[in-house]
Scaffold this active site. Sequence first.
Site, mmCIF file in Angstrom:
data_model
loop_
_atom_site.group_PDB
_atom_site.id
_atom_site.type_symbol
_atom_site.label_atom_id
_atom_site.label_comp_id
_atom_site.label_asym_id
_atom_site.label_seq_id
_atom_site.Cartn_x
_atom_site.Cartn_y
_atom_site.Cartn_z
ATOM 1 N N LEU A 268 0.603 -0.891 -0.757
ATOM 2 C CA LEU A 268 -0.047 0.151 0.214
ATOM 3 C C LEU A 268 0.683 1.379 0.286
ATOM 4 O O LEU A 268 2.529 1.382 0.183
ATOM 5 C CB LEU A 268 -1.057 -0.055 1.301
ATOM 6 C CG LEU A 268 -0.432 0.530 2.912
ATOM 7 C CD1 LEU A 268 -0.163 1.415 2.646
ATOM 8 C CD2 LEU A 268 -1.826 -0.381 3.832
ATOM 9 N N CYS B 69 9.500 4.444 4.753
ATOM 10 C CA CYS B 69 9.534 2.729 3.772
ATOM 11 C C CYS B 69 11.246 3.295 2.494
ATOM 12 O O CYS B 69 12.055 2.037 3.486
ATOM 13 C CB CYS B 69 8.358 2.244 2.889
ATOM 14 S SG CYS B 69 6.833 1.837 4.071
HETATM 15 N N1 LIG Z 1 3.363 2.796 6.050
HETATM 16 C C1 LIG Z 1 3.249 2.524 4.805
HETATM 17 O O1 LIG Z 1 3.332 2.177 3.674
HETATM 18 C C2 LIG Z 1 3.867 0.662 4.722
HETATM 19 C C3 LIG Z 1 3.933 0.010 2.845
HETATM 20 C C4 LIG Z 1 3.868 -1.191 3.638
HETATM 21 C C5 LIG Z 1 4.704 -2.009 4.514
HETATM 22 N N2 LIG Z 1 4.690 -1.297 5.425
HETATM 23 C C6 LIG Z 1 5.302 -2.245 6.084
HETATM 24 O O2 LIG Z 1 5.042 -2.483 7.024
HETATM 25 C C7 LIG Z 1 5.207 -2.282 9.054
HETATM 26 C C8 LIG Z 1 4.664 -1.336 10.047
HETATM 27 O O3 LIG Z 1 4.193 0.175 9.184
HETATM 28 P P1 LIG Z 1 3.935 1.694 9.554
HETATM 29 O O4 LIG Z 1 4.541 2.764 8.328
HETATM 30 O O5 LIG Z 1 2.845 0.952 10.186
HETATM 31 O O6 LIG Z 1 4.450 1.349 10.649
HETATM 32 P P2 LIG Z 1 3.908 2.022 12.497
HETATM 33 O O7 LIG Z 1 4.828 2.326 13.299
HETATM 34 O O8 LIG Z 1 3.027 3.704 11.801
HETATM 35 O O9 LIG Z 1 2.731 1.117 12.863
HETATM 36 C C9 LIG Z 1 3.587 0.015 13.807
HETATM 37 C C10 LIG Z 1 2.572 -0.059 14.960
HETATM 38 O O10 LIG Z 1 2.811 -1.552 15.660
HETATM 39 C C11 LIG Z 1 2.436 -1.060 17.353
HETATM 40 N N3 LIG Z 1 3.591 -1.907 17.945
HETATM 41 C C12 LIG Z 1 4.616 -1.924 17.481
HETATM 42 N N4 LIG Z 1 4.979 -3.346 18.297
HETATM 43 C C13 LIG Z 1 4.100 -3.800 18.804
HETATM 44 C C14 LIG Z 1 3.311 -5.082 19.583
HETATM 45 N N5 LIG Z 1 4.311 -5.944 20.533
HETATM 46 N N6 LIG Z 1 2.058 -5.059 19.363
HETATM 47 C C15 LIG Z 1 1.132 -4.382 19.305
HETATM 48 N N7 LIG Z 1 1.665 -3.457 18.739
HETATM 49 C C16 LIG Z 1 2.732 -3.201 18.643
HETATM 50 C C17 LIG Z 1 2.627 0.051 17.181
HETATM 51 O O11 LIG Z 1 2.318 1.427 18.130
HETATM 52 C C18 LIG Z 1 2.668 0.594 16.326
HETATM 53 O O12 LIG Z 1 1.084 1.184 16.254
HETATM 54 C C19 LIG Z 1 6.591 -1.622 9.125
HETATM 55 O O13 LIG Z 1 7.679 -3.184 8.647
HETATM 56 C C20 LIG Z 1 6.858 -1.047 7.531
HETATM 57 O O14 LIG Z 1 7.984 -1.226 6.578
HETATM 58 C C21 LIG Z 1 4.290 0.171 5.622
#
Ligand SMILES: NC(=O)c1ccc[n+]([C@@H]2O[C@H](COP(=O)([O-])OP(=O)(O)OC[C@H]3O[C@@H](n4cnc5c(N)ncnc54)[C@H](O)[C@@H]3O)[C@@H](O)[C@H]2O)c1
Length: 438
Positions: free
Chosen positions: A150, A265
Amino acid sequence: MRISVIGCGYLGAVHAAALATLGHDVVGVDVDPVKLAALRRGEAPFFEPGLPELLVEAGATGRLTFTDDISAVRGARVHFITVGTPQLKGSNAADLRYVDAAFDQLLPQLSAGDVVVGKSTVPVGTAARLAAKVADGGSGAVLAWNPEFLREGFAVKDSLTPDRLVFGLPPRPEAASTAETALREVYAAALADDTPLVLTDYATAELVKVSANAFLATKISFINAMAEIAETTGADVTQLADAIGFDGRIGRRFLGAGVGFGGGCLPKDIRGFMARAEELGRGESVAFLKEVDAINLRRRAKVVDHVVDLLDHEPYGKTVAVLGLAFKPHSDDVRDSPALDVAVRLTGLGARVRATDPEAIANARALHPQLDYRASFEEAVAGADVMVLVTEWDQYRYLDPDAVAPLVAARNVVDGRNSYDPARWRAAGWTYRGLGRP
Ligand SMILES: NC(=O)c1ccc[n+]([C@@H]2O[C@H](COP(=O)([O-])OP(=O)(O)OC[C@H]3O[C@@H](n4cnc5c(N)ncnc54)[C@H](O)[C@@H]3O)[C@@H](O)[C@H]2O)c1
């Protein structure tokens, strides 16, 4: 299907709400009480177009709940891991502590037949390591890896109607069949719409994600490298991009020369890829990503250089309006944002920076409280000696140079996204500087 989503950030919150809207029964788990409180009220904890409406729609079905209690995942058949994998401090590598913690918390809750689905972006080899952990847990659960593609700003659409699905399945056929069956049910709506599905092993699924981001980053840095050459030769990189973009093998998308990429990312994913390749003894295979990163960071410096140049090399005490703080429009995400970096660098040179953004000021202030933030465009540009466009929100992109002229102290504009028509701005009396264009 009953599904849990562990980690409700930019990825997980949208994923959870999308799955509930599609008819699943979803529990979202997070450790951040502020985020959870907003989500429980049916409010988006960050800016993402369409997410508030999706949360209301999903909430009305009664099929979407949020909690900090990991035991609430019991009874779910599929458990998505969507926690963050940021860059490790002082290293290029990915910080896997949140992924490991999420698995450690989840393992005691699992039952036979459960499918754990990793969605976070991880270094190749992580899924195999975590699969062994799941197997050691003795629950009889299996692990799949289902990378997410996404785009922030389009996350709702991308989650409801992904452009492709990748299922990284376990090596044992029986476990692979359990995982594939469950994932096909999760994504039944997308699959019924003929969304392409690629079934792979773990390593391929992990690599698909980082190689996609490496390719996109490379494409951006390629055109930015051409911008550097154009700056030395008097050529116009925007015309060059148009002309090479007509070649179907190249394509015009992601060939917008400018201040470069940022966000949560691309930067950390290419660095994590380099670090992992080094560990595997294959550093040379992706050594070019070091240049991709370096070109990208040089563009930020170039924007700052343009500003300093327009200030006759005396930035101290001069007023600079910085338009945009988010790493891209339609997002409030300031992680590794080129715009915020430019604002910080100019402040470091003694300029009186007034930074503004329609959505990202709160996040920017949390990271850099020392900057002077202005809530509106008018306040930011009032009396400015230079105006810098760094995040191409529509309200900045489509500015009328004649209308802005009376607001500023001097008609100097640095167009960090090559969004403006230089002829039009010059005709209105502005000194215009773009990137890679005369
Ligand atoms: N943001 C994007 O556009 C996107 C797109 C594709 C892939 N990703 C990947 O997805 C993953 C998440 O990215 P994001 O942007 O959503 O990060 P983010 O930091 O916005 O969200 C991560 C969430 O995980 C929570 N968290 C941490 N430890 C936890 C635990 N033990 N139990 C429950 N919740 C916990 C945090 O509080 C936070 O709300 C990353 O690996 C990123 O590379 C992100």
